[in-house]
Structures are given as structure tokens and as C-alpha cells.
Design a protein around this motif. Structure first.
Motif, PDB file in Angstrom:
ATOM      1  N   LYS A  44       0.844  -1.204   0.000  1.00  0.00           N
ATOM      2  CA  LYS A  44       0.000   0.000   0.000  1.00  0.00           C
ATOM      3  C   LYS A  44       0.879   1.254   0.000  1.00  0.00           C
ATOM      4  O   LYS A  44       0.557   2.252  -0.659  1.00  0.00           O
ATOM      5  CB  LYS A  44      -0.919  -0.001   1.222  1.00  0.00           C
ATOM      6  N   MET A  45       1.972   1.209   0.744  1.00  0.00           N
ATOM      7  CA  MET A  45       2.902   2.341   0.753  1.00  0.00           C
ATOM      8  C   MET A  45       3.472   2.590  -0.640  1.00  0.00           C
ATOM      9  O   MET A  45       3.546   3.736  -1.104  1.00  0.00           O
ATOM     10  CB  MET A  45       4.045   2.072   1.740  1.00  0.00           C
ATOM     11  N   ASP A  47       2.178   1.749  -3.507  1.00  0.00           N
ATOM     12  CA  ASP A  47       1.105   2.262  -4.360  1.00  0.00           C
ATOM     13  C   ASP A  47       0.847   3.744  -4.091  1.00  0.00           C
ATOM     14  O   ASP A  47       0.599   4.529  -5.019  1.00  0.00           O
ATOM     15  CB  ASP A  47      -0.185   1.472  -4.137  1.00  0.00           C
ATOM     16  N   ARG A  48       0.918   4.129  -2.820  1.00  0.00           N
ATOM     17  CA  ARG A  48       0.677   5.526  -2.457  1.00  0.00           C
ATOM     18  C   ARG A  48       1.735   6.433  -3.089  1.00  0.00           C
ATOM     19  O   ARG A  48       1.412   7.505  -3.619  1.00  0.00           O
ATOM     20  CB  ARG A  48       0.710   5.669  -0.938  1.00  0.00           C
ATOM     21  N   VAL A  49       2.983   6.012  -3.034  1.00  0.00           N
ATOM     22  CA  VAL A  49       4.041   6.838  -3.620  1.00  0.00           C
ATOM     23  C   VAL A  49       3.910   6.874  -5.143  1.00  0.00           C
ATOM     24  O   VAL A  49       4.136   7.910  -5.775  1.00  0.00           O
ATOM     25  CB  VAL A  49       5.431   6.338  -3.198  1.00  0.00           C
ATOM     26  N   GLU A  51       1.139   6.837  -6.769  1.00  0.00           N
ATOM     27  CA  GLU A  51       0.088   7.828  -7.016  1.00  0.00           C
ATOM     28  C   GLU A  51       0.632   9.239  -6.859  1.00  0.00           C
ATOM     29  O   GLU A  51       0.321  10.138  -7.654  1.00  0.00           O
ATOM     30  CB  GLU A  51      -1.077   7.607  -6.043  1.00  0.00           C
ATOM     31  N   HIS A  52       1.455   9.440  -5.841  1.00  0.00           N
ATOM     32  CA  HIS A  52       2.033  10.753  -5.567  1.00  0.00           C
ATOM     33  C   HIS A  52       2.906  11.230  -6.727  1.00  0.00           C
ATOM     34  O   HIS A  52       2.940  12.430  -7.044  1.00  0.00           O
ATOM     35  CB  HIS A  52       2.868  10.662  -4.281  1.00  0.00           C
ATOM     36  N   PRO A 206       5.262  10.751   1.390  1.00  0.00           N
ATOM     37  CA  PRO A 206       3.927  10.629   0.791  1.00  0.00           C
ATOM     38  C   PRO A 206       3.032   9.598   1.465  1.00  0.00           C
ATOM     39  O   PRO A 206       1.808   9.683   1.364  1.00  0.00           O
ATOM     40  CB  PRO A 206       4.228  10.222  -0.657  1.00  0.00           C
ATOM     41  N   ALA A 207       3.630   8.611   2.124  1.00  0.00           N
ATOM     42  CA  ALA A 207       2.837   7.549   2.761  1.00  0.00           C
ATOM     43  C   ALA A 207       2.915   7.632   4.284  1.00  0.00           C
ATOM     44  O   ALA A 207       2.710   6.636   4.976  1.00  0.00           O
ATOM     45  CB  ALA A 207       3.321   6.178   2.287  1.00  0.00           C
ATOM     46  N   ASP A 209       1.006   8.587   6.652  1.00  0.00           N
ATOM     47  CA  ASP A 209      -0.135   8.134   7.448  1.00  0.00           C
ATOM     48  C   ASP A 209      -0.233   6.615   7.520  1.00  0.00           C
ATOM     49  O   ASP A 209      -0.948   6.074   8.366  1.00  0.00           O
ATOM     50  CB  ASP A 209      -1.439   8.705   6.880  1.00  0.00           C
ATOM     51  N   LEU A 210       0.503   5.910   6.658  1.00  0.00           N
ATOM     52  CA  LEU A 210       0.498   4.449   6.669  1.00  0.00           C
ATOM     53  C   LEU A 210       1.632   3.866   7.514  1.00  0.00           C
ATOM     54  O   LEU A 210       1.651   2.665   7.786  1.00  0.00           O
ATOM     55  CB  LEU A 210       0.629   3.916   5.235  1.00  0.00           C
TER      56      LEU A 210
END
Length: 231
Positions: A44-45, A47-49, A51-52, A206-207, A209-210
């Protein structure tokens, strides 16, 4: 290409990214050992980056050969239609405690057999010398810069080598308190080059919060957990 770019005046950004969280329930200091993959949270981390960075001018993605780095790079490369290059120089720092549990409160520092490795924190005596990490990481940065001239690159590596090369670029001493490294999981340490010269270094999470709270930069490790596990 403009005349200024031909003269080496282009602006290039290389984002050194630390990989996401690793599945490591035993709390092993895994170092360069193969077989350690991202956890579900780590994916998930990543994927978040991805997206960022989706709208950024990324033209090159490269990673350490270790599985956790390759898996972190995958969604970023996919978002930009790129193949992942591999650079051995981005690998984790060597450490004599690899394969052992070495967390807070487990008594590892009380074992006489370990004392011989703890004599010189300035080199350090327990692993790959800091200056050797600087040399290989600067070379890897330069290679990523050259591959993305005038654009941006992402290079996925590991906490200690990223922190050491940042410290070198910012002219800080290389020996340090590991608890104070500003290089949390899935973070970006971004080097901006004017031609071949580093002109600035930035940092973002960017991640954030995870990331588990005890793994954030400057956090006090929870009992039985070491920030070194996510190196």
C-alpha cells in the motif's frame, strides 16, 4: 534539446526512495538476505508513492536488487510505462548482525561475542564503512541522473545508504544516532542537479499516514521492536 541543456545546464531530479514495510514477523535484521518481501501494508505504501509521483516527469526507475526494493519500484515503473533497472550499488549496507534479532530489550548488546563488533561507531566496526557507502551511492545517483537528464528518476534503496549519502551531500558527519535518521519507510529524499552538481536536497513522506508510529523519524522504538528491522 536546448543550447543550455547541451552545455550541461539541465535540471534533473533523482528521488532516492526507501522501500515500504517488509513482512518480518520474527524481527530479523535481514540486511542483504534474500527472501524478504513487502508486507500488505508495504505494498500500500508503494502504491501511495506511485500515485504521488504519477504526474511527475519520471523517465527512469531503478532499484536495489533486493526483493523489497524491486517490489516497491514496481507500481512507480508501471504508472510511467517503464521497465525497472537494477543497480547493485543501491543495495543495503552490509552488517555482521544480519540474520539475528537485534531489537530493543532483547539483550543482544549484553552478549560478549558481539562486543568486538561495537568498538568503533565512526567507521562503523559492525558493517560496511560509511565512506564506502558514500562512494557507491554517489555513483548510483550519478548513473540515475545521467539516465534521466533533464527529467526525473526514482531510485529505490534502503534507509542507511540513503541517510549516509544525504549526510555527505549536506556536509554532515557520517556517524550518527540511528534513531534520528530522517528516512522513514517509503519516503523520498530528492536530489536536484544543475548539470552534474547537486544544488538542493529535499525530503517528503507521501505515505506517512500508513507508517507505524514507532517507525517514524525520531520516534522512540516500541519495546521489542527495532527501527533497524525495516532497513
Amino acid at each position: 534539446m536546448s543550447g543550455s541543456e547541451k552545455n550541461g545546464d539541465e535540471i534533473t531530479v533523482v528521488h532516492l526512495m526507501r522501500h515500504g514495510e517488509v513482512h518480518n514477523p520474527e524481527g530479523v535484521l535481514y540486511g542483504r538476505r534474500p527472501g524478504y518481501h513487502l508486507s500488505d501494508l508495504g505494498r500500500k505504501m508503494a502504491d501511495r508513492v506511485a500515485e504521488h509521483l504519477a504526474e511527475r516527469d519520471i523517465t527512469h526507475v531503478v532499484a536495489s536488487p533486493l526483493e523489497r526494493a524491486q517490489e516497491t519500484a514496481a507500481p512507480i515503473a508501471g504508472a510511467h510505462g517503464l521497465e525497472i533497472a537494477t543497480d547493485q550499488r543501491l543495495i543495503e549496507a552490509a552488517n555482521v548482525f544480519e540474520g539475528k534479532t537485534f531489537g530493543v530489550g532483547d539483550g543482544a548488546l549484553k552478549k560478549p561475542g558481539n562486543w568486538k563488533y561495537l568498538t568503533n561507531p565512526f567507521r562503523p566496526s559492525w558493517g560496511e564503512p560509511y565512506i564506502e557507502q558514500v562512494v557507491r551511492m554517489m555513483a548510483a545517483l550519478g548513473a540515475a541522473r545521467d539516465a534521466a537528464r533533464g527529467h526525473e528518476a526514482v531510485a529505490v534503496s534502503h534507509q542507511l545508504p540513503i541517510w549516509i549519502v544525504r549526510s555527505f551531500a549536506e556536509r554532515r558527519r557520517l556517524w550518527h544516532d540511528p534513531r534520528k535518521r530522517q528516512c522513514t519507510l517509503a519516503s523520498l529524499t530528492s536530489f536536484t542537479f544543475h548539470g552534474d552538481k547537486i544544488i538542493s536536497v529535499g525530503y517528503s513522506e507521501p505515505a506517512r499516514d500508513l507508517v507505524p508510529s514507532h517507525l517514524l523519524a525520531g520516534a522512540k522504538p516500541a519495546k521489542g521492536k527495532s527501527k533497524a528491522f525495516g532497513a
